[in-house]
Design a protein around this motif. Structure first.
Motif, PDB file in Angstrom:
ATOM      1  N   ILE A  51       0.859  -1.178   0.000  1.00 57.76           N
ATOM      2  CA  ILE A  51       0.000   0.000   0.000  1.00 57.76           C
ATOM      3  C   ILE A  51       0.895   1.226   0.000  1.00 57.76           C
ATOM      4  O   ILE A  51       1.818   1.340   0.804  1.00 57.76           O
ATOM      5  CB  ILE A  51      -0.989  -0.013   1.193  1.00 57.76           C
ATOM      6  CG1 ILE A  51      -1.939   1.176   1.115  1.00 57.76           C
ATOM      7  CG2 ILE A  51      -0.260  -0.064   2.534  1.00 57.76           C
ATOM      8  CD1 ILE A  51      -3.148   1.036   2.036  1.00 57.76           C
ATOM      9  N   THR A  57      -3.048   0.371  -3.787  1.00 57.25           N
ATOM     10  CA  THR A  57      -2.650  -0.967  -3.366  1.00 57.25           C
ATOM     11  C   THR A  57      -2.260  -1.829  -4.564  1.00 57.25           C
ATOM     12  O   THR A  57      -2.638  -1.549  -5.703  1.00 57.25           O
ATOM     13  CB  THR A  57      -3.786  -1.663  -2.593  1.00 57.25           C
ATOM     14  OG1 THR A  57      -4.948  -1.723  -3.425  1.00 57.25           O
ATOM     15  CG2 THR A  57      -4.113  -0.919  -1.316  1.00 57.25           C
ATOM     16  N   TYR A  59      -1.461  -6.203  -5.311  1.00 59.30           N
ATOM     17  CA  TYR A  59      -1.481  -7.549  -4.748  1.00 59.30           C
ATOM     18  C   TYR A  59      -0.853  -8.553  -5.705  1.00 59.30           C
ATOM     19  O   TYR A  59      -0.970  -8.430  -6.917  1.00 59.30           O
ATOM     20  CB  TYR A  59      -2.931  -7.998  -4.473  1.00 59.30           C
ATOM     21  CG  TYR A  59      -3.651  -7.192  -3.423  1.00 59.30           C
ATOM     22  CD1 TYR A  59      -4.400  -6.080  -3.769  1.00 59.30           C
ATOM     23  CD2 TYR A  59      -3.577  -7.547  -2.081  1.00 59.30           C
ATOM     24  CE1 TYR A  59      -5.060  -5.333  -2.818  1.00 59.30           C
ATOM     25  CE2 TYR A  59      -4.233  -6.808  -1.115  1.00 59.30           C
ATOM     26  CZ  TYR A  59      -4.966  -5.695  -1.490  1.00 59.30           C
ATOM     27  OH  TYR A  59      -5.618  -4.959  -0.527  1.00 59.30           O
ATOM     28  N   SER A  70      -4.198  -2.839   4.572  1.00 65.01           N
ATOM     29  CA  SER A  70      -4.659  -1.530   5.022  1.00 65.01           C
ATOM     30  C   SER A  70      -3.611  -0.943   5.959  1.00 65.01           C
ATOM     31  O   SER A  70      -2.738  -1.662   6.451  1.00 65.01           O
ATOM     32  CB  SER A  70      -6.000  -1.641   5.746  1.00 65.01           C
ATOM     33  OG  SER A  70      -5.877  -2.472   6.895  1.00 65.01           O
TER      34      SER A  70
END
Length: 121
Positions: A51, A57, A59, A70
């Motif tokens: 992040i 963000t 992944y 977060s």
């Protein structure tokens, strides 16, 4: 001295959930990227999620739609919510932070000590 401390690892059955946390201290971390990596036995450390300071963000494909990263930029903590865990998610999970962090583990100067996640099938 910068200190990152992970918590929340443990043993869970496949399909279950865990929430990892990472707390940082020792300096301010505004405008830093935060990330999670993991390392399974006999394998290289691999990117899981990151992040950026602006909230963007990223992944790994293997965890997309199952994990959520977060962070609280005011108290320098970060979390990784892991749902629908699979046996292949078993690894030591590390948090990391750096001003110019990317998906490459070599781009991070600050690391936690790691927390074990074991998923039983």
């Amino acid at each position: 001295q910068v200190l990152l401390v992970e918590s929340g690892g443990g043993l869970v059955q496949a399909g279950g959930s865990l929430r990892l946390s990472c707390a940082a201290s020792g300096r301010t971390f505004s405008a830093y990227t935060w990330a999670w990596f993991r390392q399974a036995p006999g394998k290289e450390r691999e990117f899981v999620a990151l992040i950026e300071w602006n909230g963007n963000t990223n992944y790994a494909d293997s965890v997309k739609d199952r994990f959520t990263i977060s962070r609280n930029k005011f108290n320098y903590t970060m979390a990784l919510q892991m749902n629908n865990l699979k046996s292949e998610d078993t690894a030591i999970y590390y948090c990391a932070t750096d001003k110019y962090g990317t998906t490459s583990y070599g781009s991070y100067d600050y690391w936690g000590q790691g927390t074990q996640v074991t998923v039983s099938s």
